[in-house]
Write a protein that holds these residues in place. Structure first.
Motif, PDB file in Angstrom:
ATOM      1  N   THR A 101       0.830  -1.197   0.000  1.00 31.39           N
ATOM      2  CA  THR A 101       0.000   0.000   0.000  1.00 31.39           C
ATOM      3  C   THR A 101       0.868   1.253   0.000  1.00 31.39           C
ATOM      4  OG1 THR A 101      -1.517  -1.244   1.387  1.00 31.39           O
ATOM      5  CG2 THR A 101      -1.943   1.106   1.159  1.00 31.39           C
ATOM      6  N   ALA A 102       1.885   1.254   0.855  1.00 34.21           N
ATOM      7  CA  ALA A 102       2.749   2.431   0.941  1.00 34.21           C
ATOM      8  C   ALA A 102       3.406   2.708  -0.405  1.00 34.21           C
ATOM      9  CB  ALA A 102       3.807   2.223   2.015  1.00 34.21           C
ATOM     10  N   VAL A 103       3.898   1.662  -1.055  1.00 34.49           N
ATOM     11  CA  VAL A 103       4.606   1.877  -2.324  1.00 34.49           C
ATOM     12  C   VAL A 103       3.633   2.390  -3.391  1.00 34.49           C
ATOM     13  CG1 VAL A 103       5.869   0.757  -4.191  1.00 34.49           C
ATOM     14  CG2 VAL A 103       6.374   0.158  -1.834  1.00 34.49           C
ATOM     15  N   VAL A 104       2.501   1.717  -3.541  1.00 35.30           N
ATOM     16  CA  VAL A 104       1.574   2.102  -4.609  1.00 35.30           C
ATOM     17  C   VAL A 104       1.007   3.503  -4.349  1.00 35.30           C
ATOM     18  CG1 VAL A 104      -0.622   1.548  -5.691  1.00 35.30           C
ATOM     19  CG2 VAL A 104       1.020  -0.264  -5.223  1.00 35.30           C
ATOM     20  N   CYS A 105       0.534   3.748  -3.127  1.00 33.14           N
ATOM     21  CA  CYS A 105      -0.053   5.057  -2.844  1.00 33.14           C
ATOM     22  C   CYS A 105       1.011   6.156  -2.865  1.00 33.14           C
ATOM     23  CB  CYS A 105      -0.770   5.045  -1.501  1.00 33.14           C
ATOM     24  SG  CYS A 105      -2.199   3.965  -1.510  1.00 33.14           S
ATOM     25  N   GLY A 106       2.218   5.803  -2.397  1.00 35.03           N
ATOM     26  CA  GLY A 106       3.303   6.783  -2.459  1.00 35.03           C
ATOM     27  C   GLY A 106       3.568   7.196  -3.898  1.00 35.03           C
ATOM     28  N   LEU A 107       3.536   6.222  -4.810  1.00 30.36           N
ATOM     29  CA  LEU A 107       3.760   6.553  -6.225  1.00 30.36           C
ATOM     30  C   LEU A 107       2.634   7.433  -6.747  1.00 30.36           C
ATOM     31  CD1 LEU A 107       5.220   3.271  -7.724  1.00 30.36           C
ATOM     32  CD2 LEU A 107       6.353   5.466  -7.409  1.00 30.36           C
ATOM     33  N   VAL A 108       1.396   7.181  -6.300  1.00 32.89           N
ATOM     34  CA  VAL A 108       0.278   8.015  -6.740  1.00 32.89           C
ATOM     35  C   VAL A 108       0.498   9.460  -6.307  1.00 32.89           C
ATOM     36  CG1 VAL A 108      -2.191   8.464  -6.477  1.00 32.89           C
ATOM     37  CG2 VAL A 108      -1.375   6.126  -6.801  1.00 32.89           C
ATOM     38  N   TYR A 109       1.040   9.616  -5.080  1.00 27.83           N
ATOM     39  CA  TYR A 109       1.297  10.982  -4.604  1.00 27.83           C
ATOM     40  C   TYR A 109       2.209  11.731  -5.576  1.00 27.83           C
ATOM     41  CZ  TYR A 109       3.358  14.843  -2.082  1.00 27.83           C
ATOM     42  OH  TYR A 109       3.807  16.098  -1.746  1.00 27.83           O
ATOM     43  N   PHE A 110       3.129  11.025  -6.194  1.00 27.81           N
ATOM     44  CA  PHE A 110       4.069  11.711  -7.089  1.00 27.81           C
ATOM     45  C   PHE A 110       3.510  11.978  -8.484  1.00 27.81           C
ATOM     46  CE2 PHE A 110       7.250   9.893  -4.089  1.00 27.81           C
ATOM     47  CZ  PHE A 110       7.758  11.095  -3.662  1.00 27.81           C
ATOM     48  N   PHE A 111       2.279  11.537  -8.750  1.00 29.68           N
ATOM     49  CA  PHE A 111       1.694  11.869 -10.065  1.00 29.68           C
ATOM     50  C   PHE A 111       1.630  13.377 -10.257  1.00 29.68           C
ATOM     51  CE2 PHE A 111      -0.814   7.755 -10.983  1.00 29.68           C
ATOM     52  CZ  PHE A 111       0.271   7.281 -11.673  1.00 29.68           C
ATOM     53  N   PHE A 112       2.150  13.820 -11.398  1.00 30.92           N
ATOM     54  CA  PHE A 112       2.144  15.267 -11.662  1.00 30.92           C
ATOM     55  C   PHE A 112       1.013  15.678 -12.581  1.00 30.92           C
ATOM     56  CE2 PHE A 112       6.680  14.259 -10.906  1.00 30.92           C
ATOM     57  CZ  PHE A 112       6.805  14.961  -9.734  1.00 30.92           C
ATOM     58  N   SER A 113       0.603  14.764 -13.470  1.00 31.29           N
ATOM     59  CA  SER A 113      -0.313  15.194 -14.520  1.00 31.29           C
ATOM     60  C   SER A 113      -1.755  14.857 -14.177  1.00 31.29           C
ATOM     61  CB  SER A 113       0.085  14.536 -15.843  1.00 31.29           C
ATOM     62  OG  SER A 113       0.047  13.137 -15.703  1.00 31.29           O
ATOM     63  N   LYS A 114      -2.007  14.550 -12.896  1.00 30.38           N
ATOM     64  CA  LYS A 114      -3.375  14.222 -12.500  1.00 30.38           C
ATOM     65  C   LYS A 114      -3.675  14.993 -11.227  1.00 30.38           C
ATOM     66  CE  LYS A 114      -6.260  10.281 -13.225  1.00 30.38           C
ATOM     67  NZ  LYS A 114      -7.357  11.105 -13.666  1.00 30.38           N
ATOM     68  N   ALA A 115      -4.828  15.658 -11.188  1.00 34.76           N
ATOM     69  CA  ALA A 115      -5.183  16.425  -9.997  1.00 34.76           C
ATOM     70  C   ALA A 115      -5.403  15.456  -8.840  1.00 34.76           C
ATOM     71  CB  ALA A 115      -6.443  17.227 -10.249  1.00 34.76           C
ATOM     72  N   HIS A 116      -5.012  15.868  -7.630  1.00 31.47           N
ATOM     73  CA  HIS A 116      -5.209  15.006  -6.463  1.00 31.47           C
ATOM     74  C   HIS A 116      -6.649  15.123  -5.980  1.00 31.47           C
ATOM     75  CE1 HIS A 116      -0.678  14.613  -5.327  1.00 31.47           C
ATOM     76  NE2 HIS A 116      -1.016  13.976  -6.413  1.00 31.47           N
ATOM     77  N   ARG A 117      -7.579  14.560  -6.771  1.00 29.56           N
ATOM     78  CA  ARG A 117      -9.001  14.569  -6.417  1.00 29.56           C
ATOM     79  C   ARG A 117      -9.550  13.169  -6.607  1.00 29.56           C
ATOM     80  NH1 ARG A 117     -10.614  17.967 -10.419  1.00 29.56           N
ATOM     81  NH2 ARG A 117      -8.969  19.499 -10.411  1.00 29.56           N
ATOM     82  N   GLY A 118     -10.691  12.898  -5.983  1.00 24.87           N
ATOM     83  CA  GLY A 118     -11.326  11.598  -6.163  1.00 24.87           C
ATOM     84  C   GLY A 118     -10.453  10.461  -5.663  1.00 24.87           C
ATOM     85  N   ILE A 119     -10.456   9.358  -6.404  1.00 25.55           N
ATOM     86  CA  ILE A 119      -9.674   8.185  -5.981  1.00 25.55           C
ATOM     87  C   ILE A 119      -8.194   8.524  -5.934  1.00 25.55           C
ATOM     88  CG2 ILE A 119      -9.004   5.834  -6.605  1.00 25.55           C
ATOM     89  CD1 ILE A 119     -11.747   5.439  -7.781  1.00 25.55           C
ATOM     90  N   THR A 120      -7.728   9.233  -6.971  1.00 26.62           N
ATOM     91  CA  THR A 120      -6.321   9.628  -7.000  1.00 26.62           C
ATOM     92  C   THR A 120      -5.977  10.413  -5.740  1.00 26.62           C
ATOM     93  OG1 THR A 120      -6.709   9.981  -9.339  1.00 26.62           O
ATOM     94  CG2 THR A 120      -4.570  10.633  -8.482  1.00 26.62           C
ATOM     95  N   GLY A 121      -6.873  11.361  -5.390  1.00 24.90           N
ATOM     96  CA  GLY A 121      -6.643  12.186  -4.206  1.00 24.90           C
ATOM     97  C   GLY A 121      -6.580  11.328  -2.956  1.00 24.90           C
ATOM     98  N   GLY A 122      -7.513  10.384  -2.836  1.00 24.21           N
ATOM     99  CA  GLY A 122      -7.538   9.509  -1.666  1.00 24.21           C
ATOM    100  C   GLY A 122      -6.258   8.714  -1.545  1.00 24.21           C
ATOM    101  N   MET A 123      -5.852   8.122  -2.679  1.00 24.57           N
ATOM    102  CA  MET A 123      -4.630   7.320  -2.640  1.00 24.57           C
ATOM    103  C   MET A 123      -3.405   8.191  -2.348  1.00 24.57           C
ATOM    104  SD  MET A 123      -5.251   4.622  -5.747  1.00 24.57           S
ATOM    105  CE  MET A 123      -3.848   3.564  -5.445  1.00 24.57           C
ATOM    106  N   ALA A 124      -3.383   9.369  -2.956  1.00 24.51           N
ATOM    107  CA  ALA A 124      -2.253  10.267  -2.715  1.00 24.51           C
ATOM    108  C   ALA A 124      -2.179  10.649  -1.243  1.00 24.51           C
ATOM    109  CB  ALA A 124      -2.375  11.520  -3.581  1.00 24.51           C
ATOM    110  N   ASN A 125      -3.371  10.817  -0.618  1.00 29.53           N
ATOM    111  CA  ASN A 125      -3.420  11.141   0.800  1.00 29.53           C
ATOM    112  C   ASN A 125      -2.840  10.018   1.649  1.00 29.53           C
ATOM    113  OD1 ASN A 125      -4.222  13.537   1.900  1.00 29.53           O
ATOM    114  ND2 ASN A 125      -6.318  13.280   1.159  1.00 29.53           N
ATOM    115  N   VAL A 126      -3.240   8.797   1.336  1.00 31.39           N
ATOM    116  CA  VAL A 126      -2.668   7.651   2.040  1.00 31.39           C
ATOM    117  C   VAL A 126      -1.161   7.639   1.822  1.00 31.39           C
ATOM    118  CG1 VAL A 126      -2.580   5.141   2.170  1.00 31.39           C
ATOM    119  CG2 VAL A 126      -4.778   6.295   1.853  1.00 31.39           C
ATOM    120  N   GLY A 127      -0.756   7.905   0.569  1.00 32.35           N
ATOM    121  CA  GLY A 127       0.662   7.898   0.215  1.00 32.35           C
ATOM    122  C   GLY A 127       1.456   8.892   1.039  1.00 32.35           C
ATOM    123  N   ILE A 128       0.984  10.141   1.091  1.00 37.70           N
ATOM    124  CA  ILE A 128       1.767  11.161   1.801  1.00 37.70           C
ATOM    125  C   ILE A 128       1.772  10.862   3.298  1.00 37.70           C
ATOM    126  CG2 ILE A 128      -0.133  12.835   2.014  1.00 37.70           C
ATOM    127  CD1 ILE A 128       3.512  13.763   1.387  1.00 37.70           C
TER     128      ILE A 128
END
Lengths: 290, 390, 218, 216
Positions: D146-173
């Motif tokens: 979980t840490a690795v996958v969500c952490g990688l989502v946090y580093f996405f630059f070309s996608k707004a941190h909203r919705g599922i992406t936002g949730g995963m990015a939050n877990v990641g950070i």
């Protein structure tokens, strides 16, 4: 009271400085000591892999640190060299950090004299070369090209124990004591990942967490690193293990330092607690005012 | 040699093996078995690897000779190896020549029955077999990144999320201008071969463009001479492009010392004496990170830090106002320049990360299911193989 | 010429290093070996630029009587003292080695040890449980800190029965667990992300898309 | 007074000068700082010249000892000269050639090394089965993945941190923050160790000499 909490939260950092200084100086001056319990873990793994080297194997030990990290890495180096030289393992020393070469020499000469080992037969110090990753990659194809001579300028070919040691693959293990860049990651990248030579070592406590991924063991496969000593605690662990196994091993300095360490940790933790108490008290007051 | 051996046997007397009542050493079972010679894989040739196993129950000999001969040629002793070793690398062979090797156990100076011969020839390989998976992935990902760079250059639509630390760059330089205090830029302590330093000098160009525009003094103390040269080039160019070549001061970019803590001491001195209003700490940092950041904080500067060194990130987070974490540092130059082709490469990086996330998730599912169902574990093994590099 | 020749050199040097990794067949190992050797020599030779810069900056300070110019002679004398004795007496013994060991080394160690103080003040100031994420950071820092020294376990064993339980070193174990599991996951995400950044940045350099390090785009 | 005494006292006094910075900037610190910068620059210059340039370039070029001169070493020599051309402003442009070599070689080498060790190897090590030996390891493995996958989502630059992406990015950070806390806590120990080293020097090497120097 509220004023007290506010003042506590914004305490002059110089007061913290003074308390830290006292926390270290007082236990050292009074020579306090705590027992060191060592369980399974990276320190034990490392000790075991060094301890299981058969006599006459050849180990490359790279002193990749300088005096600034001496308090952490030097006690490890002393304990490891002590260990290798008392188990008849041949030792080739080198350094990726310029000042590492003379630090190595200091230890090698002293311990080899006390145990009656012979330079060029039981150990040799090749000295320092610049280049980091580039140098290690070079050693992978030819040791002699990178180290035409040893530290005291004896040609590589005239050193008996280096007969048959042409490149990194010819070593049974590589030990790096690493304070930063170049260091452990570079040895792992080239020696362990590319050439398949077992790599182990020690590092400052600060960099240890980033090497944890290298330690992961999976069934049927060699880990990227055999084991790891992290900081003074790692050195104290190694000293404790060494003394547990070889009762005649002389006492080291790491165990003594652990006492001062403990008190300083307590002081910092007390300050973190105080900072949070102040923060919570002030926040409660703010909420009360609202 | 043989005569000398015999002489030694007479001198030393009966060997322990004979004393134990067993047959003479010549009749003993071979010391080693499964002796083989193969071309060393994945190299430029010139190496043949010999390996053998000690046969259980055989006598312990004094040493072993490794001998080599070319077809019809004389036998050469290559090396004397210890009796417990089980391998030898012959690095003195010519490619394409067939050599035969034998292993001769020595006991008290006498040659015992030799093991072998076995034959092999060395050759060079074009592709490193243990790295072919990585080669494929590298080519695919490079293609993605280069494709999105092209896509960006052609003006394709690209969204880039906000990165707080980078949005603050203008504010920080602006604040320094208002306060009439300088901006301090520290590009890390590593040399120019470090990719973080390279990334940092690129960001330096963007920051210098702002300070040139605002007319704020910029100070760049460096720790490596090559970085000094590059930083001077980059800053000079930024001032030229901003139309302020007159404002460029070459000596504001200065070399202190290669020494890590000598550099930290020097920069600390600069911070407390010049009291910069904005400090950028971008690049590869080691232990000096917190020395610099805490001193910067004590003079009240806005601090924007960034590094890909995982061990230093916690300190920047504790002591700086904004911290670029890992990959964000590498995104900074694209983000600040807003050049479409560079933004495109960020999109390419995202696709690469997505690729790895899919690989990880698929691999985890496959190896979990594989505990109960064999075909799935084969998929997991395939994925591990693909990402495995020797 | 000012742009394309350097860009060509960057491209060739970069590609050689990459191919050397994948292609064990000559000429790549040989070429790679040369590039690495040359790199070391060229990068080292730049030290002269640094020295000249250092001396010029301080001489200028003395000339202009800039603020704190009185200290510039200290730097120059320190430099010349080391450089001169190094040239005259060699660097593995004699006065150069003495000054290095007795003065430079303790100064380095002292600067490094300033961190003990700064770590304490940064922890005191930054570790406040202001929200749940900050509280997690605080908690993991606190537990690991406690697990790193024997005193953590000694405190745990003050609880009756703890010393005889299955986990006499519980605090150390918790600290190790945090390092081994959440910390490893987090670090790994940073490593993989940063590796992507490195790949993309390297490609931009090698293919000449990012060229400001060469000083501009003319 | 022996040389050893000079060493101990010099080292101790310079140490105290540098520590005075903790109080605030002052002439003692300024002195030690300037001396440190100068001396360490001198040290590195000597080391680079005699331990790198001489053996790795000069000795090979002229063929020191019984080795043959390697004429190919003329090339890096020329590049080094071009590098030094920077001091002549008319010729400064030519320094771009060696810079180009340095950046190119660095970029190429770091690309493969980072990609292998920090990229692929970490991916490979994360491909682990979730269930296996007991509840504990299952939770551990789930957390790591979980840490690795969500952490990688946090580093996405070309996608707004909203919705599922936002949730995963939050877990990641959040996982990253736990990692940073742990890393910080782990480091404290090392930093204290360094202070212990210096304290040992002052307490056990320098302090005992004070009475001797004062003639007590």
């Amino acid at each position: 009271m509220a004023d007290f909490w506010k003042r506590l939260g914004e305490i002059d950092r110089r007061i913290i400085f003074v308390l830290i200084a006292l926390a270290v100086l007082v236990p050292l001056a009074l020579k306090l000591a705590f027992p060191i319990p060592v369980g399974k873990g990276p320190s034990k793994d490392f000790f075991d892999s060094v301890d299981s080297l058969p006599p006459e194997s050849v180990v490359l030990m790279s002193f990749d640190y300088d005096p600034s990290t001496k308090p952490e890495l030097h006690p490890m180096a002393i304990a490891i060299v002590q260990h290798l030289m008392s188990t008849d393992v041949n030792l080739v020393a080198m350094a990726l950090w310029p000042q590492g070469a003379s630090l190595a020499q200091e230890i090698l000469v002293e311990i080899s004299d006390s145990l009656g080992r012979e330079q060029y037969h039981d150990w040799v110090n090749l000295g320092y070369k610049t280049g980091g990753l580039v140098l290690i990659a070079r050693l992978g194809s030819s040791m002699k090209a990178a180290f035409p001579t040893d530290l005291s300028e004896t040609p590589y070919g005239q050193i008996p124990m280096l007969d048959g040691i042409q490149r990194l693959c010819d070593f049974d293990m590589i030990i790096t004591l690493s304070a930063g860049d170049p260091g452990i990651p570079h040895w792992v990248m080239v020696a362990s990942d590319q050439l398949g030579v077992p790599v182990g070592g020690g590092c400052t406590a600060v960099s240890a967490p980033q090497f944890y991924p290298y330690l992961q063991r999976r069934v049927g496969e060699r880990p990227q690193m055999e084991g790891l000593l992290g900081g003074l605690r790692g050195a104290a662990d190694y000293e404790a293990l060494l003394r547990r196994k070889y009762a005649q091993a002389p006492p080291g300095t790491a165990i003594a330092g652990m006492a001062a360490q403990s008190v300083a940790h307590l002081v910092i933790m007390v300050f973190i607690v105080l900072g949070n108490l102040s923060y919570l008290a002030l926040r409660k007051r703010k909420e009360g005012q609202r | 040699m043989g005569r000398l051996g015999l002489f030694l046997v007479i001198l030393i007397g009966p060997v322990p093996a004979l004393a134990a009542g067993s047959a003479g050493p010549d009749q003993a079972r071979p010391v080693a078995d499964s002796f083989e010679a193969v071309d060393s894989p994945n190299d430029a040739g010139g190496v043949i690897e010999l390996s053998w196993a000690m046969s259980p129950g055989s006598k312990l000999v004094d040493s072993m000779l490794v001998t080599r001969s070319k077809a019809g040629g004389p036998e050469n002793v290559l090396s004397v190896v210890s009796p417990v070793s089980t391998s030898y690398r012959d690095t003195t062979v010519a490619n394409g020549v067939r050599y035969s090797y034998a292993l001769v156990p020595m006991l008290d100076g006498r040659r015992l029955a030799e093991v072998g011969p076995v034959a092999a020839s060395a050759s060079a390989q074009w592709i490193h077999s243990g790295r072919s998976g990585m080669l494929i992935i590298t080519v695919i990902l490079a293609a993605f990144i280069l494709y999105f760079i092209r896509h960006g250059r052609k003006g394709g639509e690209l969204y880039i999320r906000q990165i707080a630390g980078l949005s603050a760059v203008d504010d920080a330089v602006g604040r320094a201008t208002e306060m009439g205090r300088p901006v301090l830029y520290i590009p890390g302590i590593m040399d120019m071969d470090n990719i973080q330093t390279i990334a940092s000098t690129v960001i330096l160009g963007r920051v210098a463009a702002r300070t040139a525009e605002y007319g704020t003094p910029l100070m760049v103390p460096v720790s490596k001479s090559v970085v000094l040269s590059v930083a001077q080039e980059v800053v000079k160019e930024a001032y030229l492009e901003a139309g302020r070549p007159d404002a460029f001061q070459k000596d504001s970019i200065s070399y202190l010392t290669d020494d890590q803590f000598g550099y930290a001491a020097g920069v600390d001195g600069i911070i407390v004496r010049e009291k910069p209003a904005a400090i950028f700490l971008l690049g590869a940092f080691y232990a000096e990170s917190l020395i610099l950041a805490e001193t910067g904080r004590s003079v009240g500067a806005i601090q924007i830090a960034g590094t890909a060194m995982p061990s230093q990130l916690p300190f920047f987070i504790a002591a700086c106002d904004y911290t670029l974490i890992g990959e964000e540092l590498f995104a900074a130059s694209a983000y600040l320049s807003r050049e479409p082709k560079l933004l495109g490469s960020l999109k390419g990086q995202d696709v690469a990360k997505l690729f790895f996330m899919v690989v990880i998730v698929l691999g985890v599912i496959a190896s979990t299911v594989g505990q109960a169902w064999d075909p799935a574990s084969e998929i997991a093994a395939f994925i591990r193989n693909l990402t495995h590099v020797e | 010429m000012r742009l394309y020749v350097p860009l060509g050199i960057t491209f060739i040097a970069g590609i050689i290093m990459i191919l050397e990794f994948f292609v064990p067949h000559d000429p790549f190992p040989t070429l790679g070996g040369h590039v690495k050797d040359w790199y070391t020599i060229v990068a080292s030779s730049a030290i002269f630029l640094g020295i000249l810069n250092l001396l010029r900056v301080h001489l200028k300070k003395i000339n202009l009587r800039s603020r704190n110019w009185q200290y510039s002679p200290v730097t120059i004398i320190g430099f010349l003292g080391m450089f001169g004795t190094g040239v005259a007496f060699g660097f593995t013994e004699g006065p150069f080695f003495f000054m290095f060991n007795e003065f430079v080394v303790p100064m380095g160690a002292t600067m490094f040890s300033l961190l003990a103080f700064f770590v304490a003040s940064a922890a005191f100031r930054a570790f406040r449980a202001s929200n749940w994420r900050a509280s997690l950071l605080l908690a993991s820092a606190f537990l690991v800190m406690l697990g790193r020294v024997p005193i953590g376990d000694l405190i745990w064993r003050l609880i009756p029965g703890a010393a005889e339980s299955a986990h006499p070193n519980l605090v150390t174990e918790i600290g190790e667990w945090i390092m081994r599991v959440p910390n490893m996951g987090g670090q790994r995400a940073i490593l993989i992300g940063a590796a992507m950044g490195v790949v993309a940045t390297s490609l931009r350099m090698i293919f000449g898309i990012e060229r400001s390090y060469l000083g501009g785009t003319d | 007074m022996s040389w050893e005494m000079v060493g101990i006292w010099g080292g101790a006094l310079l140490t105290l000068c540098l520590y005075s910075f903790l109080y605030r900037d002052n002439p003692f610190y300024k002195f030690a700082e300037h001396l440190f910068v100068g001396m360490s620059a001198g040290y590195w210059a000597i080391y680079t010249i005699f331990n790198v340039l001489k053996p790795n370039w000069w000795d090979k070029l002229v063929g020191a000892g019984d080795a043959d001169p390697q004429l190919i070493m003329i090339i890096p020599g020329l590049l080094a000269v071009l590098m030094l051309m920077r001091v002549v402003s008319k010729l400064a442009t030519y320094s771009r050639l060696p810079l180009a070599l340095i950046v190119g070689a660095g970029a190429g080498l770091q690309l493969v090394s980072f990609f292998q060790t920090n990229g692929l190897k970490q991916v490979e090590n994360t491909v682990i089965p979730l269930v296996g030996s007991g509840v504990g390891p299952t939770i551990d493995n789930l957390l790591i993945v979980t840490a690795v996958v969500c952490g990688l989502v946090y580093f996405f630059f070309s996608k707004a941190h909203r919705g599922i992406t936002g949730g995963m990015a939050n877990v990641g950070i959040t996982m990253l923050m736990v990692a940073f806390g742990a890393s910080f806590g782990y480091t404290v120990m090392a930093r204290i160790s360094l202070l212990i080293g210096q304290a040992q020097f002052l307490l056990f090497e320098w302090v005992p000499t004070i009475p001797r120097i004062l003639g007590l």
